[in-house]
Design an enzyme around this catalytic site. Structure first.
Site, PDB file in Angstrom:
ATOM      1  N   LYS A 123       0.820  -1.215   0.000  1.00  0.00           N
ATOM      2  CA  LYS A 123       0.000   0.000   0.000  1.00  0.00           C
ATOM      3  C   LYS A 123       0.853   1.264   0.000  1.00  0.00           C
ATOM      4  O   LYS A 123       0.617   2.187  -0.777  1.00  0.00           O
ATOM      5  CB  LYS A 123      -0.928   0.022   1.223  1.00  0.00           C
ATOM      6  CG  LYS A 123      -1.908  -1.124   1.318  1.00  0.00           C
ATOM      7  CD  LYS A 123      -2.864  -0.948   2.487  1.00  0.00           C
ATOM      8  CE  LYS A 123      -2.200  -1.039   3.854  1.00  0.00           C
ATOM      9  NZ  LYS A 123      -1.608  -2.368   4.116  1.00  0.00           N
ATOM     10  N   ASN A 146      -2.937   5.903   6.134  1.00  0.00           N
ATOM     11  CA  ASN A 146      -2.182   4.931   6.921  1.00  0.00           C
ATOM     12  C   ASN A 146      -0.675   5.053   6.724  1.00  0.00           C
ATOM     13  O   ASN A 146       0.102   4.527   7.503  1.00  0.00           O
ATOM     14  CB  ASN A 146      -2.644   3.513   6.557  1.00  0.00           C
ATOM     15  CG  ASN A 146      -2.210   2.469   7.554  1.00  0.00           C
ATOM     16  OD1 ASN A 146      -2.495   2.568   8.736  1.00  0.00           O
ATOM     17  ND2 ASN A 146      -1.495   1.449   7.077  1.00  0.00           N
ATOM     18  N   HIS A 192      -4.086  -9.983  10.235  1.00  0.00           N
ATOM     19  CA  HIS A 192      -4.901  -9.414  11.311  1.00  0.00           C
ATOM     20  C   HIS A 192      -5.982 -10.388  11.801  1.00  0.00           C
ATOM     21  O   HIS A 192      -7.072  -9.961  12.185  1.00  0.00           O
ATOM     22  CB  HIS A 192      -5.563  -8.117  10.842  1.00  0.00           C
ATOM     23  CG  HIS A 192      -4.590  -7.043  10.462  1.00  0.00           C
ATOM     24  ND1 HIS A 192      -3.641  -6.560  11.342  1.00  0.00           N
ATOM     25  CD2 HIS A 192      -4.413  -6.367   9.283  1.00  0.00           C
ATOM     26  CE1 HIS A 192      -2.921  -5.622  10.728  1.00  0.00           C
ATOM     27  NE2 HIS A 192      -3.364  -5.497   9.494  1.00  0.00           N
TER      28      HIS A 192
END
Length: 255
Positions: A123, A146, A192
């Site tokens: 990302k 982020n 996650h």
């Protein structure tokens, strides 16, 4: 966007989590005349909070994690690290209060196109590259999200810029109206799973990046992902592949 969204109707908001995103959300709210109750289970101390700790209109409740949402707040703004299953968040929803994330708070204040990128890997590299390409093309650009600089901080300083926003699954959990004109889901791999019960739940969080898009918006997907093979965004879909030609999109030809 041309409106300030729900902020104009709030007198007092609770910001849950006072890390980088929470501090940016707090500053944005205070600058618009909204009093803030900042809650965090940890106590970051005055060095981390800096001048914010002395800001008029701010009440700090640090070192504790109350389970009940106070009655005198109009909304709750979540930092990405706060799971939506926390008792205080559930209490706020039971009271009928809006619960939104820092990205959703900032989105109505953007004054330029929003491009968004998510994925399990790559990302930051992708948003940095997109930002550099836009800058080379002469466009004012803000690379944020982020990657380190919250959208709440970027919107207050760069009206008219193109906002290239890196988004984690945590940030996407709490969007409501967030709508990028172009969005990319780069890849998906198990991650996650301490927060999500399974890969399907994690995937659903990632796919939310497209959920408010319209038919003229662009959704970018990998052509070679088994996890995303059956998924189609609502807008115009473009694919990318490092190994084979694609009809709509781009691919790597290393001949």
């Amino acid at each position: 966007m041309t409106e300030d969204g729900p902020i104009s109707r709030w007198n007092r908001a609770l910001v849950y989590g006072i890390g980088v995103s929470g501090r940016a959300a707090t500053r944005l709210l205070l600058d618009r005349g909204v009093e803030v109750l900042a809650v965090d289970a940890r106590d970051p101390g005055p060095e981390e909070l800096g001048e914010l700790s002395r800001a008029p209109g701010l009440e700090l409740r640090l070192g504790s994690d109350p389970e009940e949402c106070p009655a005198n707040v109009d909304a709750v703004v979540l930092s990405p690290g706060v799971p939506p299953q926390r008792p205080l968040v559930i209490s706020a929803r039971e009271k009928g209060l809006p619960v939104l994330g820092e990205v959703e708070l900032a989105f109505p204040l953007t004054r330029g196109p929003v491009l968004a990128v998510t994925g399990s890997n790559g990302k930051s590299t992708t948003v940095a590259l997109a930002g550099a390409m836009l800058e080379a093309g002469g466009r004012p650009v803000e690379v944020c999200g982020n990657i380190g600089r919250p959208l709440c901080a970027a919107v207050t300083e760069s009206p008219g810029a193109v906002f290239v926003v890196e988004l984690s699954s945590f940030q996407l959990e709490s969007i409501r109206d967030f709508r990028p004109v172009a969005a990319a889901l780069l890849n998906l791999s198990p991650d996650h799973l301490d927060r999500y019960s399974n890969l399907r739940e994690y995937r659903r969080a990632k796919e939310r990046i497209f959920e408010n898009q319209g038919p003229d918006d662009i959704g970018v997907l990998p052509a070679d992902s088994a996890f995303l093979d059956a998924f189609r965004p609502p807008g115009r879909v473009r694919y990318f592949s490092p190994s084979r030609p694609v009809e709509e999109g781009c691919f790597l030809d290393d001949r």
